[in-house]
Every structure is written in structure tokens, then in C-alpha cells.
Motif scaffolding. Structure first.
Motif, PDB file in Angstrom:
ATOM      1  N   VAL A  40       3.277  16.358   6.580  1.00  0.00           N
ATOM      2  CA  VAL A  40       2.257  16.360   5.884  1.00  0.00           C
ATOM      3  C   VAL A  40       1.299  15.178   6.081  1.00  0.00           C
ATOM      4  O   VAL A  40       0.068  15.309   6.274  1.00  0.00           O
ATOM      5  CB  VAL A  40       2.574  16.446   4.285  1.00  0.00           C
ATOM      6  N   HIS A  41       1.903  13.817   6.178  1.00  0.00           N
ATOM      7  CA  HIS A  41       1.210  12.755   6.492  1.00  0.00           C
ATOM      8  C   HIS A  41       0.760  12.553   8.021  1.00  0.00           C
ATOM      9  O   HIS A  41      -0.031  11.844   8.372  1.00  0.00           O
ATOM     10  CB  HIS A  41       1.904  11.395   5.819  1.00  0.00           C
ATOM     11  N   ALA A  64      -5.201  -1.023   8.121  1.00  0.00           N
ATOM     12  CA  ALA A  64      -4.658  -2.308   7.644  1.00  0.00           C
ATOM     13  C   ALA A  64      -5.684  -3.254   6.462  1.00  0.00           C
ATOM     14  O   ALA A  64      -5.225  -3.615   5.608  1.00  0.00           O
ATOM     15  CB  ALA A  64      -4.620  -3.254   8.694  1.00  0.00           C
ATOM     16  N   ALA A  65      -7.183  -2.837   6.679  1.00  0.00           N
ATOM     17  CA  ALA A  65      -7.894  -3.404   5.756  1.00  0.00           C
ATOM     18  C   ALA A  65      -7.807  -2.766   4.391  1.00  0.00           C
ATOM     19  O   ALA A  65      -7.737  -3.466   3.453  1.00  0.00           O
ATOM     20  CB  ALA A  65      -9.426  -3.199   6.384  1.00  0.00           C
ATOM     21  N   VAL A  66      -7.649  -1.442   4.418  1.00  0.00           N
ATOM     22  CA  VAL A  66      -7.339  -0.590   3.384  1.00  0.00           C
ATOM     23  C   VAL A  66      -6.208  -0.910   2.590  1.00  0.00           C
ATOM     24  O   VAL A  66      -6.148  -1.223   1.234  1.00  0.00           O
ATOM     25  CB  VAL A  66      -7.342   0.819   3.627  1.00  0.00           C
ATOM     26  N   LEU A  67      -5.159  -1.189   3.269  1.00  0.00           N
ATOM     27  CA  LEU A  67      -3.824  -1.622   2.617  1.00  0.00           C
ATOM     28  C   LEU A  67      -3.769  -2.828   2.041  1.00  0.00           C
ATOM     29  O   LEU A  67      -3.366  -3.263   0.946  1.00  0.00           O
ATOM     30  CB  LEU A  67      -2.768  -1.697   3.673  1.00  0.00           C
ATOM     31  N   ALA A  68      -4.557  -3.869   2.772  1.00  0.00           N
ATOM     32  CA  ALA A  68      -4.736  -5.368   2.097  1.00  0.00           C
ATOM     33  C   ALA A  68      -5.540  -5.338   0.829  1.00  0.00           C
ATOM     34  O   ALA A  68      -5.265  -5.868   0.049  1.00  0.00           O
ATOM     35  CB  ALA A  68      -5.324  -6.028   3.199  1.00  0.00           C
ATOM     36  N   ASN A 126      -2.018   5.430   2.163  1.00  0.00           N
ATOM     37  CA  ASN A 126      -1.145   4.302   2.106  1.00  0.00           C
ATOM     38  C   ASN A 126       0.040   4.262   1.265  1.00  0.00           C
ATOM     39  O   ASN A 126       1.173   4.723   1.362  1.00  0.00           O
ATOM     40  CB  ASN A 126      -1.496   2.949   2.602  1.00  0.00           C
ATOM     41  N   ILE A 127      -0.325   3.560   0.173  1.00  0.00           N
ATOM     42  CA  ILE A 127       0.429   3.539  -0.837  1.00  0.00           C
ATOM     43  C   ILE A 127       0.841   4.500  -1.706  1.00  0.00           C
ATOM     44  O   ILE A 127       2.212   4.776  -1.962  1.00  0.00           O
ATOM     45  CB  ILE A 127       0.030   2.382  -1.933  1.00  0.00           C
ATOM     46  N   GLY A 128      -0.127   5.707  -1.854  1.00  0.00           N
ATOM     47  CA  GLY A 128       0.157   6.935  -2.250  1.00  0.00           C
ATOM     48  C   GLY A 128       1.145   7.708  -1.512  1.00  0.00           C
ATOM     49  O   GLY A 128       2.065   8.398  -2.221  1.00  0.00           O
ATOM     50  N   ALA A 129       0.961   7.660  -0.374  1.00  0.00           N
ATOM     51  CA  ALA A 129       1.820   8.169   0.570  1.00  0.00           C
ATOM     52  C   ALA A 129       3.444   7.821   0.455  1.00  0.00           C
ATOM     53  O   ALA A 129       4.062   8.780   0.639  1.00  0.00           O
ATOM     54  CB  ALA A 129       1.349   8.136   2.059  1.00  0.00           C
ATOM     55  N   LEU A 130       3.375   6.542   0.453  1.00  0.00           N
ATOM     56  CA  LEU A 130       4.771   5.986   0.264  1.00  0.00           C
ATOM     57  C   LEU A 130       5.530   6.404  -0.762  1.00  0.00           C
ATOM     58  O   LEU A 130       6.801   6.676  -0.718  1.00  0.00           O
ATOM     59  CB  LEU A 130       4.751   4.465   0.538  1.00  0.00           C
ATOM     60  N   ILE A 131       4.691   6.373  -1.805  1.00  0.00           N
ATOM     61  CA  ILE A 131       5.469   6.636  -3.299  1.00  0.00           C
ATOM     62  C   ILE A 131       5.866   8.083  -3.414  1.00  0.00           C
ATOM     63  O   ILE A 131       7.044   8.547  -3.758  1.00  0.00           O
ATOM     64  CB  ILE A 131       4.525   6.492  -4.519  1.00  0.00           C
TER      65      ILE A 131
END
Length: 359
Positions: free
Chosen positions: A285-286, A307-311, A253-258
Motif C-alpha cells: 500500500v505505502h 523530511a521537511a514534511v515530517l519535521a 508519514n506519521i499516518g502511515a506509521l500508525i
């Protein structure tokens, strides 16, 4: 007339508590005091605890590599473990050397490119009335401050190296003699709980090995695919962006956004067509990761809701900094497996089938 008590007979004092109600309330107060002390311990000892957890996760990775080699080479576990350790240390050493010698100048150029593209984006937003005149500078300061808070647990480059060395050392110690540490923890538990403890360790270790193997597979796949696609489209810093994308794939999640933001910013710095191609590469890729690699990993390991991983990442990152963000996924997976084992639920069992409860 009543006789005075004998001087040799012991009588209850003011500290003697025999009332069942008082004893019950004292036990409850002791439990709550223990909970408060545990919370305070986690808050004040967060970084050492996360380093220990990181060492345990690295030990699981080493053990998984030794088991994988054992399928092909019938050699003692100690030899397999030494081989895996040397392979890991050699890979990390090559990665730092290659990145340092090949990408040293590109890192600064990449930073300047991203800053220039960010300034253009904020200027466009100001032109269209989306932000105030002073807003771009405020946004930039907030972003820099957020990054600073996120990495405050590591402090500096020396802190990064020290933390990495400690995690590697702890992982090697844990993986070298796992039974010693297992027995040490089990010794502190009641006899009736020890079978459950060993069963829980086996299941958590099994799922973490699969999860980490899936993460590594995803990192390699994303890195190679990103490099090939960006190089084909003429995007600058293709190899460096591929290395960053592959490394950040460990953090869902966060790594993909960055990595996506960096990819698109660099793409548009070379032209509109290159920027559009970078967007296409990012989504390709994603999407492959989200619809092919990750579902396969989820079926083979712990089925974690995105959602649980992102939270968990947001909470652990805010509370414990970069280490918390990095380890949020394995910690959440371990907690999920532990709760399922405690409740006697096997997610891979047939309907109506249960596993043994801890009692």
C-alpha cells in the motif's frame, strides 16, 4: 543682556525626539517589539488561529469542488457551491453513521487486540533482555501520555465536534464570498503591494486545490486497496482497518506509521501467516503511495521534501497538538509557495525564467 523667551513661543519638550540616530533605534525597537508580540499572539491564540486556517483550507476544498463541477455543469457558482456543501455534509454524516453503527463494537475489540499484541511484544523484549522488568509498564505509560499530549488541543469528544463544526462553518463562509475577504485584507496593504497579494492568493489557492485533491485521491486509493488485500488474506477488522488507513492517509508519514502498526498488530493476533500477509499489504500500500500516487501529486502541486514534511509535522504536533499535526502539510505547502513567489521563483518555469517580484 539676553532677553527672556516670550511666553507665547513654543519650545521643544523632553518628549521631542529629532535626533536621526534615536529615531532609527526607536524604529528598530518597535519592529522587535512587534515580533515579540506576534510570537506571543501565536502561542496564546494557537488554537483559534489553527481553526481559522482549517476553515480556509476547507474553503479551498469547497472552491475546488465547485470549479470541478463547473467543468461539467454550466450553472452559477453559488448553485455549484451549495451542491458541493451538501455532498460534503452528506458524506461526513454517512461516514459517522456507518462507522458508529457498523464498527461500534469493533473499535473496542480492536483496542483490546492492539493492547494484547503490545503486551506480547514487550514481554518478548523483556525475555531477551532488551528492556528491564518494569520497563514495559513505563513504555505503555509513556505512549499513553504522548497520545494525551498530542490530542490536548482538542480536549475531549465535545472539543472534537466543536472544532469540526467551527472549521466547517468558517469554510462555508469563506467559500461563499471569497472576494469580500480578499478585498478586506488587501485594503490594509499599500497600493503597490496589492497586485502581488492577489497573485500570491491565486497561486497558493491553485496549489492547495491540487494538493488537497491529491490527498483525497490517495485516501480513497489506500482505503479501497487496503480493504481488498486484508479481506483477501483473512485479516480481522479488514473494513475498519481500511477506514482508518484511508483517513490517516491525509497525514503523510506519521499516518502511515500508525495505520501500519495497527494493521500488523491485528494481523499477528490471527496467526503468524496472517501477520506476514499484513506486513506485505502494508508495504504494498505505502509503496504504491510513495512511488506512484505521491510523485504524481508532487509533480502537479508543491514539491515538498518528505523530511521537511515530517519535521513540520513533529514541530506543529508538539506545539499545537492534533490540529497542528493535521494542518502541517497544507501550511508548509502554502509557506513554500509564498516564499517562492516573494523571491520571484517559479519551480515550473524554464531555466532562467522568473516571475515578478513583490516590489
Amino acid at each position: 543682556m539676553a532677553q527672556p523667551p516670550s511666553p507665547h513661543v513654543e519650545r521643544p519638550g523632553p518628549a521631542e525626539v529629532r535626533d536621526p540616530l534615536v529615531l532609527t533605534e526607536l524604529k528598530r525597537a518597535g519592529v522587535w517589539a512587534g515580533v515579540v508580540l506576534a510570537v506571543l499572539g501565536v502561542i496564546y491564540l494557537a488554537e483559534p488561529l489553527l481553526l481559522i486556517i482549517g476553515g480556509l483550507i476547507f474553503a479551498v476544498l469547497l472552491d475546488g469542488g465547485a470549479r470541478l463541477i463547473g467543468r461539467a455543469l454550466p450553472i452559477p457558482r453559488g448553485v455549484r457551491l451549495v451542491l458541493v456543501i451538501f455532498l460534503c455534509l452528506g458524506f461526513f454524516g454517512w461516514l459517522f453513521w456507518y462507522a458508529g453503527t457498523t464498527f461500534a463494537g469493533q473499535f473496542e475489540a480492536l483496542r483490546q487486540t492492539v493492547e494484547a499484541q503490545g503486551a506480547k511484544l514487550l514481554g518478548w523484549a523483556h525475555t531477551h533482555g532488551l528492556v528491564d522488568e518494569d520497563r514495559p509498564q513505563m513504555v505503555t505509560q509513556q505512549l499513553v501520555g504522548s497520545v494525551g499530549r498530542l490530542t490536548s488541543a482538542l480536549g475531549s469528544a465535545i472539543g472534537v465536534i466543536t472544532s469540526a463544526v467551527l472549521i466547517l462553518a468558517l469554510g462555508i463562509f469563506f467559500a461563499s464570498e471569497p472576494r469580500l475577504y480578499h478585498r478586506g485584507v488587501a485594503w490594509m496593504l499599500p497600493l503597490r503591494k496589492r497586485d502581488f497579494f492577489y497573485r500570491l492568493l491565486e497561486r497558493v489557492g491553485f496549489n492547495l486545490r491540487r494538493l488537497l485533491f491529491g490527498r483525497l485521491l490517495g485516501m480513497i486509493t489506500e482505503g479501497l486497496f487496503t480493504w481488498a488485500m486484508l479481506a483477501a488474506g483473512g485479516v480481522p477488522f479488514a473494513a475498519l482497518l481500511a477506514l482508518i488507513t484511508g483517513s490517516l492517509a491525509f497525514i503523510p508519514n506519521i499516518g502511515a506509521l500508525i495505520s501500519g502498526a495497527l494493521m500488523v498488530a491485528v494481523g499477528f493476533s490471527a496467526g503468524t501467516g496472517t501477520g506476514v500477509w499484513a506486513i506485505i499489504v502494508y508495504f504494498a500500500v505505502h509503496n504504491i503511495e510513495g512511488y506512484v500516487v505521491m510523485p504524481y501529486i508532487a509533480r502537479k502541486t508543491v514539491d515538498l521534501a518528505p523530511a521537511a514534511v515530517l519535521a513540520a509535522q513533529l514541530i506543529f504536533g508538539a506545539l499545537f497538538g492534533f490540529l497542528g499535526l493535521l494542518l502541517a502539510d497544507p501550511i508548509l505547502a502554502s509557506l513554500k509557495v509564498a516564499l517562492e513567489e516573494w523571491a520571484g521563483v517559479d519551480p515550473h518555469a524554464e531555466e532562467g525564467e522568473e516571475v515578478a517580484s513583490p516590489e
